[in-house]
Scaffold this active site. Structure first.
Site, PDB file in Angstrom:
ATOM      1  N   THR A  14       0.844  -1.197   0.000  1.00 18.17           N
ATOM      2  CA  THR A  14       0.000   0.000   0.000  1.00 18.17           C
ATOM      3  C   THR A  14       0.874   1.240   0.000  1.00 18.17           C
ATOM      4  O   THR A  14       2.079   1.185   0.257  1.00 18.17           O
ATOM      5  CB  THR A  14      -0.894   0.060   1.245  1.00 18.17           C
ATOM      6  N   ASP A  15       0.265   2.371  -0.260  1.00 20.06           N
ATOM      7  CA  ASP A  15       0.915   3.642   0.043  1.00 20.06           C
ATOM      8  C   ASP A  15       0.565   4.002   1.489  1.00 20.06           C
ATOM      9  O   ASP A  15      -0.095   3.257   2.208  1.00 20.06           O
ATOM     10  CB  ASP A  15       0.472   4.720  -0.945  1.00 20.06           C
ATOM     11  N   TRP A  16       0.988   5.163   1.913  1.00 21.78           N
ATOM     12  CA  TRP A  16       0.950   5.607   3.305  1.00 21.78           C
ATOM     13  C   TRP A  16      -0.464   5.503   3.907  1.00 21.78           C
ATOM     14  O   TRP A  16      -1.361   6.249   3.539  1.00 21.78           O
ATOM     15  CB  TRP A  16       1.455   7.040   3.367  1.00 21.78           C
ATOM     16  N   ALA A  17      -0.648   4.549   4.810  1.00 20.02           N
ATOM     17  CA  ALA A  17      -1.893   4.398   5.581  1.00 20.02           C
ATOM     18  C   ALA A  17      -3.133   4.254   4.711  1.00 20.02           C
ATOM     19  O   ALA A  17      -4.237   4.602   5.133  1.00 20.02           O
ATOM     20  CB  ALA A  17      -2.063   5.562   6.549  1.00 20.02           C
ATOM     21  N   ASP A  18      -2.983   3.708   3.511  1.00 14.51           N
ATOM     22  CA  ASP A  18      -4.103   3.731   2.577  1.00 14.51           C
ATOM     23  C   ASP A  18      -5.174   2.693   2.854  1.00 14.51           C
ATOM     24  O   ASP A  18      -6.296   2.820   2.350  1.00 14.51           O
ATOM     25  CB  ASP A  18      -3.589   3.608   1.144  1.00 14.51           C
TER      26      ASP A  18
END
Length: 794
Positions: free
Chosen positions: A306-310
């Site tokens: 994932t990307d940041w906290a997605d």
């Protein structure tokens, strides 16, 4: 003329779907190691490997100096939660190589001692070693795209890999291949521009530079890539970062997917996912896009992160999940293998519950963990958890600096050169004597490193890091070295407010009257303008990154444009230097300039490169990597649909939809001239099974050595859906001495002329095409229509 008949379409051949070959060849010995490790793991071990945490959780800044690891927290996170990956730089600022060595070695020791499985540490090293002091920063990817030289992409990646490993980092979140097709978007500069083929060829070269030739066995000077952001992330309908895209299925497959397909085929080890949604479906929640398109259709055994906290965003922003646990269920079942959940270990607890409740299968967990373990074995982390030391003597070396300088020189675009004002002559004749020419440097970008580098440069936003780049030359400092300090005057008129937002500016009202667009009489700026021979106005943007770079007005700031208008009233010739991460509108000041140079974001050696080019010590060879708009209501790309250009309505209506632009994709000038001749193709008639050999002769007809990007386009004259105006199919770059001629040859598989039809299938239709290189064209014709059932035909 191209002809279509119902019979010809109905008789199109559809081939049986073939079994795709693995994107990365299977290594049985490596797979046996993966299976042995997996078999010894508990469910807690497995879900822990699927979590990536931010390093900031594991320490704090010490008032007595530096950032200190809290070993108790680190022990807990590794021993209790079995965390498989850690990312980011403490405080999101560059640290020394010694600090990185100390921190990552500590993490690896604890991971090996407590888990028997190494950590995989990841950093955003996007145009060099962003977060390592003293390393090499190259021009941003948008500049590399402008060079049309894939070798520069490979070199920059190779050096970045080497210097990352010198700091003990084995994994980088790069390359970025989001097509930059909307000039409003704040991350265009991180990509290779608007075209799918440019992005595809550049990412292939970059992956080779980062990972080497064998994706199953990376060496100690290579790093794993995380190609991002899969996919259509650069197409937000609003123009704002991390907002929804609405893209036709045809365009998704043909253009936005193509660079990622090429990256997978080139051996990319990991993929990072688009934070937003496509046509209402969050990509983190899409089984179709993550599992079917990537893993199954391409037979790819790499890892998706994932990307940041997605995953959190699936319930907090997208509202397709009721809570975090539900979001984890959706994302993992869709195909996410590792969650970048930077500040929480809840992921481990909730995912374990989902498995025990039967909502996520153990088979899906095992598949994800296999992919994570496979990555770590491919990186050699089990056998060699750490790298660095005396074997990395080239870190931050002159050799690497020279590569960065040459890359910058090849990536700066000459857009206008009226009356051949460039190159700037150092001397002029007065009263029979030769005297030095005086240059006035002005504008907010004339004396700052931050704007040359852009974001992801020592810090996330590229701000508050001038002290880390003092050994490099600003444009002013480079001009002083090149033209002599006595011959260069710096009076900026407008500067950036470094304590404000990226677009906040400070106007020196003692120098310029912004209301009347006049220089203040008797001011230093007015005197400098009167005394100079030429004005070099360095204008554009300050650095920014991601959502903080969103804008509401695409025009270049009013202050900067007014400054240029005031300078123009002096009658002195003006050279505009555009230093920006995306194209800002300049239609009202471009006519006031004798020359325009777009340096984009050329990196630490951008000032030196610009001085070399404007002095004539180097030659321009870059071309625009995107379409530069002229007005806000005419945003277009070079491959627009033919019906977008001009529309007419009979009768009382006078309807003209023609799109204007400032500079087209692929445009760029040089100090020399080139002549194209003898464009030919070996087959005037072809079928889908053929490969066309296309050749063109290119001659340097000027008196300077130069490099010329040669671009091959195709146009489908009539199709069953509205065809694109033209499509770039191949490109290369040739070096030519004065008077030298070379033959450039491209091999073009006929399948590359296919398009995705209204039924979602790849289609190559009978009829006429035109190939173009330079101003030359040649016609060819497809003899038989063919329709494929495979999702990928290249």
């Amino acid at each position: 003329m191209k002809k279509r008949t119902l019979t010809s379409v109905l008789c199109a051949l559809a081939v049986t779907t073939a079994i795709a070959q693995p994107a990365i060849p299977r290594d049985e010995a490596l797979e046996a190691k993966v299976e042995k490790t997996l078999a010894a793991m508990t469910l807690d071990d497995k879900v822990g490997q699927m979590l990536e945490l931010n390093f900031d959780l594991m320490g704090a800044y010490d008032p007595n100096g530096g950032w200190k690891v809290n070993e108790t927290k680190l022990d807990t996170l590794i021993a209790k939660y079995k965390v498989g990956s850690i990312l980011n730089a403490p405080g999101t600022i560059a640290h020394t190589i010694d600090e990185w060595q100390q921190w990552i070695r500590l993490i690896q020791k604890k991971s090996m001692d407590l888990l028997g499985i190494p950590d995989v540490y990841g950093l955003d090293h996007n145009h060099g070693v962003t977060y390592t002091q003293g390393g090499t920063l190259f021009p941003q990817p948008i500049n590399v795209a402008a060079s049309f030289n894939t070798e520069l992409a490979r070199q920059a990646a190779q050096v970045t890999a080497y210097e990352s490993r010198a700091g003990n980092c084995p994994w980088v979140y790069n390359p970025v291949i989001d097509l930059g097709r909307d000039p409003r978007w704040s991350r265009i500069w991180e990509s290779y521009g608007e075209d799918a083929i440019v992005n595809a060829r550049m990412v292939e070269a970059a992956i080779n530079g980062y990972q080497g030739d064998d994706p199953n066995h990376l060496g100690p000077f290579n790093v794993g890539t995380s190609v991002k952001h899969y996919f259509a992330y650069g197409a937000p309908f609003s123009g704002k970062d991390r907002t929804p895209a609405y893209v036709s299925p045809q365009m998704l497959r043909e253009k936005y997917f193509e660079p990622f397909r090429a990256a997978i085929k080139a051996g990319a080890l990991t993929i990072m996912v688009n934070s937003a949604s496509i046509n209402g479906v969050p990509v983190h929640a899409s089984y179709e896009y993550l599992t079917k398109w990537l893993k199954e259709d391409l037979q790819w055994d790499g890892m998706i992160i994932t990307d940041w906290a997605d995953i959190n965003n699936l319930f907090q922003r997208e509202r397709v999940a009721k809570d975090k646990k539900d979001a984890i269920r959706i994302a993992i079942n869709a195909g996410i293998d590792m969650s970048m959940d930077p500040y929480s270990v809840d992921f481990c607890k909730l995912l374990k519950e989902l498995v025990e409740e039967g909502k996520v299968s153990r088979e899906r967990i095992d598949d994800a963990v296999r992919r994570i373990l496979r990555l770590k074995y491919r990186l050699g982390l089990f056998e060699r958890p750490n790298t660095g030391g005396k074997d990395y003597a080239k870190f931050g070396s002159k050799e690497h600096a020279e590569m960065a300088l040459r890359s910058a020189e090849e990536s700066i675009v000459l857009l206008k050169n009226k009356d051949n004002i460039l190159p700037l002559a150092k001397g002029k004749t007065e009263n029979g004597k030769t005297v030095n020419r005086k240059i006035l440097l002005t504008g907010p970008n004339a004396n700052q490193m931050r704007c040359l580098n852009g974001g992801w440069s020592y810090t996330w936003q590229g701000s508050k890091a001038e002290h880390l780049a003092t050994q490099y030359n600003t444009i002013y400092e480079a001009f002083c070295e090149k033209f002599g300090k006595d011959n260069v005057v710096l009076e900026q008129g407008v500067t950036y407010n470094e304590n404000g937002r990226y677009y906040d500016e400070i106007v020196d009202k003692t120098q310029c009257d912004m209301h009347d667009a006049q220089l203040v009489e008797g001011s230093r700026l007015a005197k400098a303008a009167a005394d100079c021979d030429v004005i070099v106005a360095c204008i554009g943007e300050n650095s920014y990154c991601e959502t903080l770079g969103n804008l509401t007005d695409l025009w270049l700031s009013q202050n900067q444009r007014t400054l240029v208008k005031a300078l123009a009233k002096t009658g002195k010739p003006i050279v505009l230097v555009l230093n920006e991460g995306r194209p800002r509108l300049v239609a009202d000041i471009e006519p006031l300039a004798k020359a325009v140079v777009d340096i984009l974001l050329p990196g630490n050696y951008g000032g030196d490169a610009l001085a070399n080019l404007l002095s004539g010590n180097a030659n321009f060879s870059a071309k625009m990597p995107y379409t530069y708009p002229k007005e806000i209501n005419s945003l277009a790309t070079y491959d627009y649909k033919v019906s977008e250009e001009v529309g007419t309505m009979a009768g009382a209506y006078d309807y003209d939809a023609k799109v204007s632009l400032q500079w087209p994709f692929g445009y760029g000038m040089s100090y020399t001239t080139y002549e194209y001749s003898n464009l030919r193709v070996d087959k005037q008639q072809f079928t889908a099974a053929d490969t066309l050999t296309v050749s063109v002769d290119v001659k340097n007809t000027g008196d300077r050595a130069g490099k010329e990007p040669v671009l091959l386009y195709s146009s489908d004259l009539v199709a069953s859906i509205v065809p694109d105006n033209r499509r770039l199919r191949a490109f290369t770059k040739v070096s030519l001495q004065p008077g030298e001629q070379k033959t450039v040859t491209f091999r073009l598989p006929a399948t590359q002329l296919a398009f995705v039809g209204a039924d979602g299938r790849w289609t190559l239709e009978e009829g006429d095409f035109v190939l173009k290189a330079g101003k030359l064209t040649v016609g060819i014709a497809c003899q038989t229509t063919k329709v494929w059932d495979e999702p990928n035909i290249f």
